[in-house]
Each structure stands twice: as structure tokens, then as C-alpha cells.
Design an enzyme around this catalytic site. Structure first.
Site, PDB file in Angstrom:
ATOM      1  N   CYS A   4     -35.888 -14.242 -35.781  1.00 57.29           N
ATOM      2  CA  CYS A   4     -34.710 -14.020 -36.608  1.00 57.29           C
ATOM      3  C   CYS A   4     -35.022 -14.432 -38.040  1.00 57.29           C
ATOM      4  O   CYS A   4     -35.618 -15.483 -38.287  1.00 57.29           O
ATOM      5  CB  CYS A   4     -33.532 -14.823 -36.068  1.00 57.29           C
ATOM      6  SG  CYS A   4     -32.081 -14.805 -37.149  1.00 57.29           S
ATOM      7  N   TYR A   7     -24.248  -0.507 -39.748  1.00 60.74           N
ATOM      8  CA  TYR A   7     -25.551  -1.125 -39.562  1.00 60.74           C
ATOM      9  C   TYR A   7     -25.794  -1.351 -38.077  1.00 60.74           C
ATOM     10  O   TYR A   7     -24.880  -1.752 -37.339  1.00 60.74           O
ATOM     11  CB  TYR A   7     -25.605  -2.460 -40.312  1.00 60.74           C
ATOM     12  CG  TYR A   7     -26.936  -3.172 -40.230  1.00 60.74           C
ATOM     13  CD1 TYR A   7     -28.081  -2.610 -40.790  1.00 60.74           C
ATOM     14  CD2 TYR A   7     -27.048  -4.408 -39.608  1.00 60.74           C
ATOM     15  CE1 TYR A   7     -29.310  -3.265 -40.726  1.00 60.74           C
ATOM     16  CE2 TYR A   7     -28.264  -5.067 -39.544  1.00 60.74           C
ATOM     17  CZ  TYR A   7     -29.389  -4.496 -40.104  1.00 60.74           C
ATOM     18  OH  TYR A   7     -30.591  -5.138 -40.027  1.00 60.74           O
ATOM     19  N   ASP A  41     -33.482 -12.843 -30.252  1.00 56.38           N
ATOM     20  CA  ASP A  41     -34.029 -11.917 -31.246  1.00 56.38           C
ATOM     21  C   ASP A  41     -35.456 -12.332 -31.593  1.00 56.38           C
ATOM     22  O   ASP A  41     -35.732 -12.852 -32.673  1.00 56.38           O
ATOM     23  CB  ASP A  41     -33.138 -11.930 -32.492  1.00 56.38           C
ATOM     24  CG  ASP A  41     -33.583 -10.934 -33.551  1.00 56.38           C
ATOM     25  OD1 ASP A  41     -34.293  -9.976 -33.204  1.00 56.38           O
ATOM     26  OD2 ASP A  41     -33.232 -11.134 -34.735  1.00 56.38           O
ATOM     27  N   HIS A  56     -35.103  -0.054 -41.729  1.00 53.05           N
ATOM     28  CA  HIS A  56     -35.959  -0.998 -42.452  1.00 53.05           C
ATOM     29  C   HIS A  56     -37.025  -1.562 -41.522  1.00 53.05           C
ATOM     30  O   HIS A  56     -36.791  -1.797 -40.342  1.00 53.05           O
ATOM     31  CB  HIS A  56     -35.160  -2.102 -43.144  1.00 53.05           C
ATOM     32  CG  HIS A  56     -34.349  -3.003 -42.265  1.00 53.05           C
ATOM     33  ND1 HIS A  56     -34.903  -4.004 -41.502  1.00 53.05           N
ATOM     34  CD2 HIS A  56     -33.015  -3.075 -42.054  1.00 53.05           C
ATOM     35  CE1 HIS A  56     -33.947  -4.655 -40.866  1.00 53.05           C
ATOM     36  NE2 HIS A  56     -32.792  -4.099 -41.174  1.00 53.05           N
ATOM     37  N   ARG A  90     -38.384  -4.535 -45.647  1.00 50.51           N
ATOM     38  CA  ARG A  90     -37.848  -5.900 -45.627  1.00 50.51           C
ATOM     39  C   ARG A  90     -39.013  -6.876 -45.757  1.00 50.51           C
ATOM     40  O   ARG A  90     -40.035  -6.722 -45.091  1.00 50.51           O
ATOM     41  CB  ARG A  90     -37.101  -6.155 -44.324  1.00 50.51           C
ATOM     42  CG  ARG A  90     -36.765  -7.622 -44.079  1.00 50.51           C
ATOM     43  CD  ARG A  90     -35.941  -7.799 -42.837  1.00 50.51           C
ATOM     44  NE  ARG A  90     -36.234  -9.075 -42.184  1.00 50.51           N
ATOM     45  CZ  ARG A  90     -35.592  -9.543 -41.121  1.00 50.51           C
ATOM     46  NH1 ARG A  90     -34.626  -8.830 -40.571  1.00 50.51           N
ATOM     47  NH2 ARG A  90     -35.931 -10.704 -40.599  1.00 50.51           N
ATOM     48  N   ASP A 134     -32.123  -1.494 -37.981  1.00 51.76           N
ATOM     49  CA  ASP A 134     -33.132  -2.546 -38.007  1.00 51.76           C
ATOM     50  C   ASP A 134     -34.276  -2.141 -37.067  1.00 51.76           C
ATOM     51  O   ASP A 134     -34.116  -2.148 -35.844  1.00 51.76           O
ATOM     52  CB  ASP A 134     -32.481  -3.850 -37.543  1.00 51.76           C
ATOM     53  CG  ASP A 134     -33.443  -5.021 -37.488  1.00 51.76           C
ATOM     54  OD1 ASP A 134     -34.638  -4.841 -37.769  1.00 51.76           O
ATOM     55  OD2 ASP A 134     -32.984  -6.128 -37.141  1.00 51.76           O
ATOM     56  N   GLU A 149     -40.053  -4.584 -41.386  1.00 55.88           N
ATOM     57  CA  GLU A 149     -40.306  -5.877 -42.016  1.00 55.88           C
ATOM     58  C   GLU A 149     -41.777  -6.275 -41.956  1.00 55.88           C
ATOM     59  O   GLU A 149     -42.583  -5.651 -41.262  1.00 55.88           O
ATOM     60  CB  GLU A 149     -39.439  -6.946 -41.366  1.00 55.88           C
ATOM     61  CG  GLU A 149     -39.771  -7.221 -39.923  1.00 55.88           C
ATOM     62  CD  GLU A 149     -38.648  -7.942 -39.200  1.00 55.88           C
ATOM     63  OE1 GLU A 149     -38.930  -8.998 -38.608  1.00 55.88           O
ATOM     64  OE2 GLU A 149     -37.501  -7.445 -39.222  1.00 55.88           O
ATOM     65  N   GLU A 206     -35.166 -10.881 -47.491  1.00 51.78           N
ATOM     66  CA  GLU A 206     -34.470 -11.714 -46.510  1.00 51.78           C
ATOM     67  C   GLU A 206     -34.435 -13.181 -46.937  1.00 51.78           C
ATOM     68  O   GLU A 206     -35.360 -13.683 -47.572  1.00 51.78           O
ATOM     69  CB  GLU A 206     -35.162 -11.580 -45.145  1.00 51.78           C
ATOM     70  CG  GLU A 206     -34.510 -12.371 -44.016  1.00 51.78           C
ATOM     71  CD  GLU A 206     -33.105 -11.905 -43.657  1.00 51.78           C
ATOM     72  OE1 GLU A 206     -32.216 -11.993 -44.537  1.00 51.78           O
ATOM     73  OE2 GLU A 206     -32.888 -11.476 -42.522  1.00 51.78           O
ATOM     74  N   ASN A 237     -28.251  -9.515 -47.107  1.00 58.35           N
ATOM     75  CA  ASN A 237     -27.858  -9.796 -45.725  1.00 58.35           C
ATOM     76  C   ASN A 237     -26.854 -10.940 -45.714  1.00 58.35           C
ATOM     77  O   ASN A 237     -27.223 -12.099 -45.904  1.00 58.35           O
ATOM     78  CB  ASN A 237     -29.094 -10.159 -44.900  1.00 58.35           C
ATOM     79  CG  ASN A 237     -28.754 -10.448 -43.445  1.00 58.35           C
ATOM     80  OD1 ASN A 237     -27.637 -10.266 -43.001  1.00 58.35           O
ATOM     81  ND2 ASN A 237     -29.745 -10.912 -42.694  1.00 58.35           N
ATOM     82  N   ASP A 278     -37.163  -3.727 -36.905  1.00 56.69           N
ATOM     83  CA  ASP A 278     -38.046  -4.889 -36.735  1.00 56.69           C
ATOM     84  C   ASP A 278     -39.391  -4.648 -37.444  1.00 56.69           C
ATOM     85  O   ASP A 278     -39.417  -4.229 -38.586  1.00 56.69           O
ATOM     86  CB  ASP A 278     -38.243  -5.200 -35.258  1.00 56.69           C
ATOM     87  CG  ASP A 278     -37.016  -5.862 -34.643  1.00 56.69           C
ATOM     88  OD1 ASP A 278     -36.133  -6.293 -35.401  1.00 56.69           O
ATOM     89  OD2 ASP A 278     -36.937  -5.950 -33.409  1.00 56.69           O
TER      90      ASP A 278
END
Length: 305
Positions: A130, A52, A66, A120, A165, A93, A122, A199, A221, A95
Site C-alpha cells: 500500500c 476510480y 493490498d 496508472h 505513479r 489502479d 507504479e 504518491e 490521492n 499496480d
């Protein structure tokens, strides 16, 4: 020697086949977060099923929080560095996709070019936070679906996994938050998502509820210090989860060890007390396949002074 001999397309096919198999075996794929290419080699060496690439880790590695400060160029570049040194599939990721739906499309093609197996995207507002912090906001369902449709339409390799996500669970308290997450997961699958990343689930029953509501793989996660308890692989498999990420674990362990070593040097004037816990030079050379490089040199080096 050098980079993986497994093509990105083959990694993607293997990733999807492994996800299908996980539905039968009840053993989710485990993807520890690689904080650099060498740690990706170690993840493969230890027998895990994938790697990942965490946005939080990349941000931290750059000395940034983040909060959406990294760029597509930075994420794609680090993803390529990691993906090319391992035979394992890499999930990235991405974002919020780094902008509007057209940016999401470009993001997917850049990550395809980087050789990863999937990404992914989101539904947080941009810039994001985060996923396990309070104060998150999500975009409307229509905007979230547009991001997923843009990602699915943009990919050129049908094997590239598009994961959606949703962070909506953390924005609505109580049972209403779970219901919203399930409804949004269903809509994002309809928009073209191949997998769902819900998430900040509260407990195993919430993972099970999401997994039961959709007919695509669901990711858990397992990040430390977050909203979710650190469940075992068996517990998550029994709840219907097919992928588990440990996004920041290796970075946190490494930085904890680095801090202890620096404290010892500062206090005692030597690192001698830390040597026993270090990776040895021999082990490092083994991971780097140093012997193969030496063999290559010997085979082409014809001049002797």
C-alpha cells in the site's frame, strides 16, 4: 437500462477534454473509488466527474491485503463490470503492471478491452505494498521507465490515458525525497506518461512542486489514514492538481455502517434501529432504473396465461 450507451472511446475523449479544462478552471476532476458497479452508478448520479477502481479496494473485497496478490484477470474483470454501468470515465489502479514490461503491455490492452479510460502503473518493486505504508521499495528509474514505455507502446486507442505513479517520495526522508519524486516524474513523462501520480506527498507545497515541474496532469490521492492531509478540492486545485481520487472512502463508509448494523442485530436481536439510515428500496430501484426494465418487459411480453 442495462449498460452505458457511451462508448469507451467517447469516455476517453471526454476524460482528456475534462482534464484540459481543469487546467483552466482550477477545479480538479473528482474520482471517488467504486467498490462495485452499483456504487459507480451512485457516483455518476451524484454528479462526480469520474470513477476510480482501487487495487486496495479490490483486494479488500476479495478478503486480501493490498500486497500484490490480485491478478490481471481479477482487476480487468472488476474494471469492466464497473466501467460498463456508468457514463463516466473510469481510471484503474494497475499496480506494477502485474509483472515485467511485457506483462505491463498486456495489462494495458486488457484494460482497454475492459472499457476503462485509463490506468496508472507504479514504480514499486513487485509485489508492491500500500502506497501509504512504511517499508516500500521502488525499482530503479530505468525499470520504471520501461514499464511506462511498454504501457504507452501497447495501447491501441491513443485516447487511453497512461498515468505513471511514483512512490519514491515515501522511500527517502526529507527534501531529498521530494527532489527524487520530481526528477522521477519528469523522466516518466519523457518515457510516455500522460499524467503523473506522486504518491504520499506530505503537504500542499509538495503537490505544487510536482505540478509545476511537469506539463501533464497531476493526481492527488486523498485516502484516509494516510501520509497526506485530507485537503479540499479548492486547495488542491490552487496547488495545480487536476485529478483527485478518494480510493477507499466509500468502502470504508459502507463497511463501517455494516459493522454497526451487525453489532446492533447481535446486541438487540433486530436491525430496526438501523432502518432509518438505510438506502430505501425505492432509491435502490431508482439507481437500477427498474422502471425501464418493466417497460421493456411489457413491450415484448405477449403471452398471457
Amino acid at each position: 437500462m442495462l449498460y452505458s450507451q457511451v462508448t469507451p472511446s467517447d469516455k476517453r475523449r471526454a476524460f482528456r477534454a475534462a482534464l484540459d479544462a481543469a487546467a483552466t478552471t482550477g477545479e480538479p476532476l473528482r474520482l471517488p473509488g467504486a467498490f462495485n458497479p452499483l456504487s459507480a452508478r451512485l457516483i455518476q448520479d451524484k454528479g462526480f466527474e469520474g470513477v476510480y477502481v482501487s487495487g486496495a479496494v479490490l483486494s479488500a473485497d476479495l478478503g486480501l491485503p493490498d500486497i500484490g496478490l490480485t491478478t490481471l484477470t481479477e482487476v480487468a474483470g472488476r474494471s469492466q463490470q464497473i466501467a460498463r454501468v456508468t457514463d463516466l470515465p473510469a481510471l484503474v489502479d494497475a499496480d506494477t503492471g502485474f509483472g515485467e514490461p511485457m506483462n505491463v503491455a498486456r495489462t494495458v490492452q486488457a484494460l482497454e478491452d475492459a472499457g476503462v479510460a485509463g490506468a496508472h502503473v507504479e514504480d514499486q518493486v513487485n509485489p508492491k505494498r500500500c502506497g501509504h505504508l512504511d517499508g516500500k521499495e521502488v525499482v530503479g528509474l530505468d525499470e520504471a521507465a520501461k514499464r511506462v514505455r511498454a504501457a504507452a507502446d501497447a495501447r491501441r486507442d491513443p485516447g487511453f490515458l497512461i498515468m505513471a505513479r511514483t512512490d519514491v517520495r515515501g522511500t527517502i526522508p526529507g527534501d531529498a525525497g521530494l527532489r527524487a519524486a520530481i526528477d522521477r516524474a519528469k523522466a516518466l513523462v519523457d518515457a510516455g506518461a500522460d499524467a503523473i501520480f506522486p504518491e504520499a506527498m506530505k503537504d500542499l507545497s509538495e503537490f505544487e512542486a510536482v505540478a509545476s515541474a511537469v506539463d501533464v496532469p497531476v493526481l492527488a490521492n486523498m485516502t484516509e489514514f494516510g501520509k497526506s492531509e485530507l485537503f479540499t478540492r479548492r486547495q488542491l486545485g490552487d496547488a495545480g492538481v487536476r485529478l483527485i481520487i478518494y480510493p477507499v472512502t466509500l468502502l470504508r463508509v459502507a463497511m463501517g455502517a455494516a459493522e454497526r448494523a451487525l453489532d446492533e442485530i447481535a446486541e438487540t436481536g433486530t436491525q430496526a434501529g438501523q432502518v432509518e439510515g438505510m438506502q430505501t428500496r425505492a432509491r435502490l430501484y431508482e439507481l437500477l432504473d427498474y422502471a425501464a426494465y418493466n417497460t421493456f418487459d411489457e413491450g415484448i411480453f405477449t403471452y398471457r396465461p
